[in-house]
Every structure is written in structure tokens, then in C-alpha cells.
Write an enzyme that holds these catalytic residues in place. Structure first.
Site, PDB file in Angstrom:
ATOM      1  N   HIS A   1       6.286  -3.060   3.300  1.00 55.10           N
ATOM      2  CA  HIS A   1       6.036  -4.117   2.367  1.00 55.10           C
ATOM      3  C   HIS A   1       4.795  -4.992   2.859  1.00 55.10           C
ATOM      4  O   HIS A   1       3.924  -5.263   2.559  1.00 55.10           O
ATOM      5  CB  HIS A   1       7.207  -4.974   2.143  1.00 55.10           C
ATOM      6  CG  HIS A   1       6.834  -6.073   1.368  1.00 55.10           C
ATOM      7  ND1 HIS A   1       6.619  -7.096   1.859  1.00 55.10           N
ATOM      8  CD2 HIS A   1       6.750  -6.272   0.045  1.00 55.10           C
ATOM      9  CE1 HIS A   1       6.217  -8.336   0.818  1.00 55.10           C
ATOM     10  NE2 HIS A   1       6.398  -7.809  -0.153  1.00 55.10           N
TER      11      HIS A   1
ATOM     12  N   GLY B   1       2.808   7.407  -8.449  1.00 52.57           N
ATOM     13  CA  GLY B   1       3.022   6.439  -7.514  1.00 52.57           C
ATOM     14  C   GLY B   1       3.680   7.232  -6.401  1.00 52.57           C
ATOM     15  O   GLY B   1       4.797   7.617  -6.031  1.00 52.57           O
TER      16      GLY B   1
ATOM     17  N   CYS C   1      -1.908   5.687  -7.978  1.00 54.14           N
ATOM     18  CA  CYS C   1      -1.836   4.128  -7.732  1.00 54.14           C
ATOM     19  C   CYS C   1      -0.873   3.782  -6.225  1.00 54.14           C
ATOM     20  O   CYS C   1      -0.529   2.698  -6.101  1.00 54.14           O
ATOM     21  CB  CYS C   1      -1.466   3.348  -8.815  1.00 54.14           C
ATOM     22  SG  CYS C   1       0.205   3.963  -9.584  1.00 54.14           S
TER      23      CYS C   1
END
Length: 881
Positions: free
Chosen positions: A455, A766, A831
Site C-alpha cells: 500500500h 489488475g 492497470c
């Protein structure tokens, strides 16, 4: 016919195209022979011999030794000297040579073939005993260190003691008798350490040296370098055996290193250094101060002019900036090596543009001359190279650039201090979506856990914030508000700390930064890049600032707007939590109604910045528990604001808790179980598009359903989206075109892509989650495992940074082929974080992707990588034809 393991470079047996077999050094030596440059005769033992050495249990096969033995007389004939003959001795250098440049990572031995008799004979032959014994003492030290692994320290101590006794400071001031004394001391030390005499047989020396170079392929520094550069262990190194020429024969001899252009700035003109009466290692050892190459014009104009012509020949031949090593022996120039020189990003761009102006390169060839990853240097500030730096810890280079700030240990404090005008560095064990505000407020981010696609890493790259993630060197203590390092440093809250995100370094104190200037050459170069590529480059962005940054860097749309990031804003998180805590559909709808204007405003801002370019909006993806508070204090504050009990919040949090949230109640599963969330988001997307359309901005929204694994899942979500869109059209008395597609991030979706494409109008791969679900590995929890796997050759690179083409890549290719089989004009894009990785982009080009989407600061890198992929593909097609 048996395999050939040794190539005679001076007999036209090889050329520059044989890099994989001969390594870069051997291939370039062969090419210099072929174009008639002054190169000492040499032969190369191939990379295949190295691979076999390891396959055979670290032994050189007798057939390879026999080939080496046959090559030596060939060298003797061409040079007119004999190996081991004291009357006219042949001495050789033994050097490594991988196919990829690995400067300083492997080993070299000079003056091989020296022994007691040869040293004495060489002294008589040359009339220069000082040269003979200087060469011998150097050889003993190198052989002991590199071949016998005894280290340098014992011999350096002896050399230092003798110089002190003789009252001299520099090696060159030692006399012949001094050096004879050192040789005797070196041999005695060798016998003491090895319990045997220094080897006198040149053949034994040579075979042991070849083994040592092969062994150096597996030394710790080479392994670390290969892992960092993504060089496969299986390549092996070649060994180059070359006739010695001597720069230490007196004041008409010397050695040096030079570049054909300045490697820092790209300016045309010789750049380098040399020393008289020295051998190669003296130039880089720092014992003596080398002279700038320009001084050679005064010291020896004839050699200088010859060298200038050689440099011009090499640049014109290779059509690239050259990094060269040379030796001058009694005023005769010898070229020992040439290779394409390493350079800064600024230099790379300038050299590429200048060489097009000089008609050395075409525009497409120039595009291939700049490494895509190098552009990072041009997009971020860097630490002042002149400043003193004390590195106290290292981690992963998660997001490039330099950052300096006062250490803070919570996102709230980061925001609070930032509002007071303080520059802060956010230091967290790991970050979560709730830390977004603090990450945005910080100059840079440091985490103790997490990989290159954690993250912290993903968000930092998206924001353009420098980040060092997953630093095992630091231990964070939130209670004491400090972190300690394995080096013994302590950094407390409010103390300055600096990071170099490109190198993964954490540095003590406030180090000054400088902005790298982007010159006019950059714009020229990027115009050639855009002309060459066939893929569109989009950005992952959900804020107007990120979207504008992406456009400034040349993005042609948004490939992924993550709507969940929008809900963490302080003005919205309350409404989001109210929706989660609601017990009824009506309660959830009331809370969602409060969120609708915020979402619509977000989308309108993105549409305006993109000004008609495509915008892909992903519906809510993460599980709902991520939005709830986690600490007792936060729960009490929320309970007070909402007028509910803390127990109710805990009960709801407990109910939403999942053992494996990544595979839990998220993505399309949220839309199916809570259709009202997808309805609100669709309404916001469509209403925003209609309203900016009234401002003259034409938008075709792309609505993306995440984590689909079957056509049925997608169709349920598409029905919700289409139904809501029709309702909005009726209310507004207006219609517009929109697309509904899906994120392909599960192996099942790749395998059933033909069925899903019956109703899905686009696929966005993804690859972050597709990698996790294919490998069965968490990108946040397997950092240590991955390091071990890479060290043992299971993976060459980090599969979360560079796509695993053999596994995940085959699923991506299958998904593309099946999708196109059903819907030939389907939009295909990527993406995930791999959308900004050059090697992965090259693979996506081969799959026929229409676009890749990446963090805003990766957009120029992706543009260049896509151009290079297109040029390679075009060359491949021509070759096939």
C-alpha cells in the site's frame, strides 16, 4: 562435432553479435580486432564453460583445459613470446566478462605467468628490474587475494611497512631492490597462510585463475548486483585471457580510463583520467591522483591524437558513447576494453538527441538508447551529491526521489504538523488506506514492512512521494515515538531524517536536495517516443492533483480511478461509516445519499482535468471493515458522534472481520450483496458526465467492475449499472455513451474471458491481485521469502514489480486471446503496478494491449518503454518476414 569452449579473438573467430557466448568484454574485444584497432591478442573461454563448471560441481572439464592449452601456443605465435620462458616471457591478464555489464563485481588477475625465473629474465630482457619486480609483487598479491581467497590485508600491511622503512609515500618511489624485498616477504607470507610455496608453474596459475573468475560469478557482491539488476544467474561469465601490455615500464608508459562523452552531462568530448608508470588498478585505487585525459595532449601528443582517432572510430562503429580502458607501453597505444558507457539520465537524453543531429542515429535508434527506468532521475528531486550523508538503514526503493522531514509516527500528527508549516517524514510499521491524509501531508514515507507493491509503495508512487518500504533495518516503537536501527541509530519524533527513494536509503539528519532540470532535449526526445509507440499510456489517479500531474507527464486518460480512496477524506469517512453501521437498507441509502454529492464532485473534477480523454472508474473494491476505526479511542469518538454504543461498533467490526480479506467480501461481491452502493456510484459517474457535458466536455465514462470471476457475477453488476444509468437518463432527459467492463484479476476470469466478453466491453487487467492469486503469495507478507527465492534463482526478479511472464503472463495472454475471440474490438489494458514496469510493458505489447495505466510519475517511463516495445516488435516482424 564437439562444442567449442575457447575462441581466438585475433583470428576473426568472433564478433560483437556473440555477446551471449563471449560476454560483453570478449565480444567487444573481437569487434575491435575486426575493425583494425590496436588490441593485445586474446582468447575467450565462453559463458557455456562457466555454466558447465557449476553443473560439473565446480570443476573445469579436461576438454576445456585442453582447448585452453591449445590456445596458448596461438597467442605465443602471434605475439612472439613464450609462456613461462624466462628469456622472452608471455604474461597474460585474466578477466571476467558477463553479457551484461557488472562493473567491479567480479575478479581480474594481471601479470599471470610471473615466477622467480621469469621475473629475473624479464629484468634482464627489459633492462628494467624495477618494472619486473613491481609486476611480480602485484601478481602475487592479486593471485593470493582473487585465486586463493587469502585477502589483501596481509600483503597491504607488508607494503605499507616497507614504504615506511624506506621513507617513501608512493609505490612508484620504491626501488628495484625494495620491490625484490617485498616479493620475498610476499612469498613468505603466502607460504605461512597456505602452508605451501607460491605456485611457479604458469599453466597451474592460469587454470586456477580461470576457475577463480568462474567462482566470482557466485560471489556475494555479484549475486547482490544481479538481483538488483535482474540478471539471471544462469547466464554465467566468460573469461578473457589477453597478452599483457605494461603501463608500469617507466615514464613513457601509462594506463587510463576514458569516456567518449561526459557521462554526467552528455557533453561531447573526451572525459577520463590516466597515470604514467602505473597499471590499471592504480587509476581507481586512489593511491595516486590521476591526471585528466586532456593533459595527455601535452604529455604525449602523438599518443593523444591516435587515441582521439580511435575514440571517434569506436563511437561511429557502435553509435553510442563508449567507456574505454587503455594502456600506453613505451609510447605505443593499446586498447584493452570498450563498452557502451553508463550515464545519467540527463546525459542519456542529451547524447541520444545529439547523435541524431550528428546523423549517427535515427530517431527510433535514439529512443532505444535511453533506459526507461533512467527517466525517474529527471522527474524527482535528488539529494545534493556534494552533501555529506550518513546512511543509517536501507529498505526497498519503493518510490524514487529525495525527501527530508521531521519524523512523525502517525498520519494524524503528519497532517497536524503539516498544517503548521512543518516538513514531516511519515514513519509507519506499515500504512493502510486510513493513512492517506498523512501520506499526502508528508514529504516522504518510511515503512518497516511491505514490498515494492505494498500500500505504501503504490500510493507513494501515485502521489509522487519518495518512499523507502520494507526496511528490516529499523524497529519502530509507537509508544516511545521513535525508531531504532540495526546500526545503532535512534530517530525520535521531531528529529530530521532524509531518504533516497531511488536507492532505498534512510539517512540521518537534514540533507539538502536539488531539483533535476529537464532540458529542451527532453521534450525533443519524448516527441520521438510518442511517434514510435502504439500503446496508449493512461494513469492511475483519483484526485484532480494526481490527474493534472499525469496529464503534465503526457497521460492520455485515466486507466484506474480507485473510488475507495475518495471515501477516506475526513469530510466523508463519517458518512461512509454510518452506511456500514446501518442495520437496514433505508439506513444505508440515507448515508449513501450524503456521499453522492461528494462522489459526483470527484468525478466532475477528474473529467474536467482529462478534458474528453477516457476515464475508467472502478467501483468500490476493498472490504467494508477497512473503513471502520481500529483503536478503542477511535471507536469511542465514532460512537459519540453517531449516538451509538461502542459495543455496537465493535459488534459490527467483529461481524465484518475476515481472516483473509483479500479473498473475502470485496469487489463485485460488495455490489451483488449491497447493490445500493453500486447504484450510488453509477449515478454519480453518469450524472457527473452529463453535467460536464453541458460545459462542453464530452465524456465516455468507463465503469469497471472489480474481482469478477464469472460471467454471471459480471452480468448481475452490469444489470445494476445499466438500470441506474437508464433511471438517470430518464430524470435528466439526456443520454450519453458509457462502457461497462471488468477488472481481470483472478485466474478464473482469464480462463473464462471468452464468456465474460459476451457482455463486458473492456478488460482492465489488475496484475497486482492477479499475481497474488496466481502465485498464492501476499505482496505485503512475503518480502523475506521473495529475497530468499530470488537468491536461490526461483524468481529472477520480484514478480510484484516485474510480471511473471511464465505463469501470470500466460493467464494474461489467454485472457486477451479469449476476450478478442468473442469481441474482436474489445478494449484491453493493464492497470496494475506492472503497467509502469518496462519489462512488463514489453510483454503487454506482445499481447496486443491497447493501453497500460500506471502512477502519474511513471507515465514518462511507460511512454518510453511502450515506444521501445513497439520498435522491438517492428524489428521482430521484419526479421520474421
Amino acid at each position: 562435432m564437439s562444442k567449442k569452449y575457447v575462441y581466438l579473438l585475433f583470428k576473426n573467430e568472433a564478433n560483437a553479435s556473440m555477446r551471449e557466448l563471449l560476454g560483453g568484454k570478449g565480444a567487444n574485444l573481437a569487434e575491435m580486432f575486426n575493425i583494425g584497432l590496436p588490441v593485445p591478442p586474446a582468447f575467450t573461454v565462453t559463458t557455456e564453460a562457466c555454466t558447465r563448471y557449476y553443473d560439473d560441481g565446480k570443476k573445469i572439464g579436461q576438454d576445456i583445459i585442453d582447448e585452453i592449452d591449445r590456445a596458448i601456443p596461438e597467442l605465443e605465435t602471434v605475439i612472439g613470446k613464450k609462456f613461462g620462458d624466462p628469456k622472452n616471457p608471455l604474461l597474460v591478464s585474466v578477466r571476467s566478462g558477463s553479457r551484461a555489464s557488472m562493473p567491479g563485481m567480479m575478479d581480474t588477475i594481471l601479470n599471470l605467468g610471473m615466477n622467480d625465473e621469469v621475473a629475473e629474465g624479464l629484468a634482464k630482457l627489459t633492462g628494467n628490474p624495477r618494472f619486473a619486480y613491481d609486476s611480480y609483487r602485484r601478481f602475487i598479491q592479486m593471485f593470493a587475494d582473487v585465486v586463493m581467497d587469502l585477502g589483501k590485508s596481509y600483503f597491504e600491511k607488508i607494503l605499507k611497512e616497507v614504504k615506511a622503512q624506506k621513507g617513501v609515500e608512493l609505490d612508484k618511489d620504491l626501488t628495484a631492490s625494495d620491490l625484490q624485498e617485498i616479493v620475498a616477504l610476499y612469498k613468505a607470507e603466502y607460504r605461512k597462510l597456505k602452508n605451501e610455496a607460491f605456485p611457479q608453474d604458469p599453466h597451474t596459475q592460469l587454470i586456477e585463475a580461470v576457475k577463480a573468475v568462474f567462482r566470482s560469478w557466485d560471489n556475494p557482491r555479484a549475486n547482490i548486483y544481479r538481483m538488483r539488476e535482474g540478471i539471471p544467474y544462469s547466464w554465467g561469465t566468460a573469461v578473457n585471457v589477453q597478452c599483457m601490455v605494461f603501463g608500469n615500464k617507466g615514464d613513457t608508459s601509462g594506463t587510463g580510463v576514458a569516456f567518449s562523452r561526459n557521462p554526467a552531462t552528455g557533453e561531447k568530448g573526451l572525459y577520463g583520467e590516466y597515470l604514467f608508470n602505473a597499471q590499471g588498478e592504480d587509476v581507481v585505487a586512489g593511491i595516486r591522483t590521476p591526471k585528466p585525459i586532456s593533459d595527455l595532449q601535452k604529455d604525449n601528443p602523438e599518443v593523444y591524437n591516435q587515441f582521439v582517432k580511435v575514440v571517434e572510430t569506436l563511437e561511429n562503429h557502435y553509435k553510442d558513447m563508449q567507456d574505454m580502458e587503455f594502456t600506453i607501453e613505451h609510447s605505443k597505444l593499446w586498447m584493452l576494453q570498450t563498452r557502451n558507457g553508463k550515464r545519467t539520465a540527463t546525459a542519456a537524453v542529451k547524447i541520444a538527441v545529439d547523435m541524431v543531429k550528428e546523423k549517427l542515429l535515427t530517431e527510433e535508434e535514439a529512443v532505444m538508447r535511453v533506459g526507461a527506468e533512467q527517466l525517474d532521475q529527471l522527474l524527482h528531486p535528488m539529494l545534493d551529491p556534494k552533501a555529506n550523508k550518513k546512511v543509517i538503514a536501507t529498505g526497498l526503493p519503493a518510490s524514487p526521489g529525495a525527501a527530508v522531514g521531521k519524523a512523525v509516527f502517525s498520519a494524524d500528527v503528519a497532517e497536524e504538523w503539516n498544517k503548521k508549516g512543518e516538513k514531516v517524514m511519515l514513519v509507519r510499521i506499515e500504512t493502510s488506506p486510513e493513512d492517506i491524509g498523512g501520506m499526502d501531508a508528508a514529504q516522504g514515507i518510511i515503512t518497516a514492512r511491505g514490498g515494492m507493491t505494498s500500500h505504501a509503495a503504490v500510493v507513494a508512487r501515485g502521489m509522487g512521494r519518495p518512499c523507502v518500504s520494507g526496511s528490516n533495518d529499523i524497529k519502530i516503537d509507537y509508544a516511545k515515538k521513535q525508531f531504532t536501527t540495526t546500526s545503532g541509530a535512534i530517530v525520535r519524533e521531531g528529529e530530521w531524517v532524509s531518504i533516497d527513494g531511488a536507492k532505498g536509503q534512510i539517512i540521518e539528519g537534514n540533507v539538502p536536495t536539488v531539483q533535476v532540470e529537464m532540458t529542451g532535449d527532453f521534450g525533443t526526445f519524448m516527441s520521438w517516443v510518442d511517434k514510435a509507440r502504439t500503446m496508449t499510456i493512461r494513469a492511475n489517479a483519483e484526485t484532480p492533483r494526481d490527474a493534472k500531474q499525469a496529464r503534465d507527464f503526457g497521460a492520455e486518460g485515466i486507466g484506474l480511478a480507485r473510488t475507495e480512496h475518495m471515501f477516506f477524506d475526513a469530510s466523508r469517512i463519517q458518512d461512509m461509516r454510518e452506511m456500514i453501521l446501518a442495520d437496514t437498507l433505508e439506513g444505508r441509502r440515507r448515508a449513501l445519499a450524503k456521499l453522492l454529492p461528494h462522489q459526483k464532485k470527484d468525478f466532475k473534477e477528474l473529467y474536467r482535468v482529462m478534458d474528453g480523454l477516457p476515464v475508467t472508474v472502478r467501483l468500490l473494491d476493498p472490504p467494508l471493515h477497512e473503513f471502520l476505526p481500529h483503536t478503542e479511542a477511535e471507536m469511542q469518538e465514532l460512537a459519540h458522534k453517531m449516538g451509538v454504543t461502542v459495543e455496537k461498533i465493535k459488534e459490527r467490526a467483529e461481524k465484518l472481520h475476515e481472516f483473509n480479506p483479500m479473498l473475502g467480501h470485496r469487489g463485485c461481491r460488495l455490489a451483488i450483496t449491497y447493490p445500493e452502493i453500486a447504484e450510488m456510484q453509477t449515478r454519480a459517474i453518469i450524472e457527473a458526465a452529463i453535467e460536464v457535458g453541458e460545459e462542453g466536455i464530452s465524456v465516455v465514462p468507463e465503469i469497471e467492475v472489480p474481482l469478477v470471476g464469472s460471467k454471471k457475477e459480471f452480468d448481475i453488476c452490469k444489470t445494476i449499472i445499466d438500470g441506474t444509468a437508464q433511471t438517470v437518463f430518464g430524470e435528466k432527459n439526456k443520454t450519453l455513451k458509457y462502457l461497462v467492463g471488468t477488472m481481470i484479476e483472478l485466474p478464473r476470469a482469464c480462463l473464462l474471458a471468452d464468456e465474460i466478453a459476451e457482455t463486458a466491453e473492456f478488460f482492465g487487467f489488475g496484475t497486482n491481485d492477479l499475481t497474488q492469486t496466481t502465485l498464492g503469495m501476499s505482496r505485503d507478507d512475503t518480502g523475506a521469502i521473495l529475497e530468499e527465492y530470488r537468491a536461490k534463482g526461483v524468481y529472477v526478479g520480484d514478480p510484484f514489480a516485474t510480471l511473471d511472464q511464465e505463469g501470470v503472463g500466460q493467464l494474461v495472454r489467454t485472457g486477451c486471446e479469449k476476450g478478442r475471440a468473442t469481441r474482436p474490438n474489445i478494449k484491453l489494458g493493464v492497470c496494475g503496478e506492472h503497467g509502469g514496469d518496462p519489462e512488463s510493458i514489453n510483454f503487454f505489447q506482445s499481447c496486443g494491449m491497447g493501453y497500460v495505466s500506471c502512477s502519474p510519475f511513471r507515465v514518462p517511463i511507460a511512454r518510453l518503454a511502450a515506444a521501445q516495445a513497439a520498435i522491438k516488435a517492428k524489428k521482430g516482424e521484419k526479421k520474421a518476414a
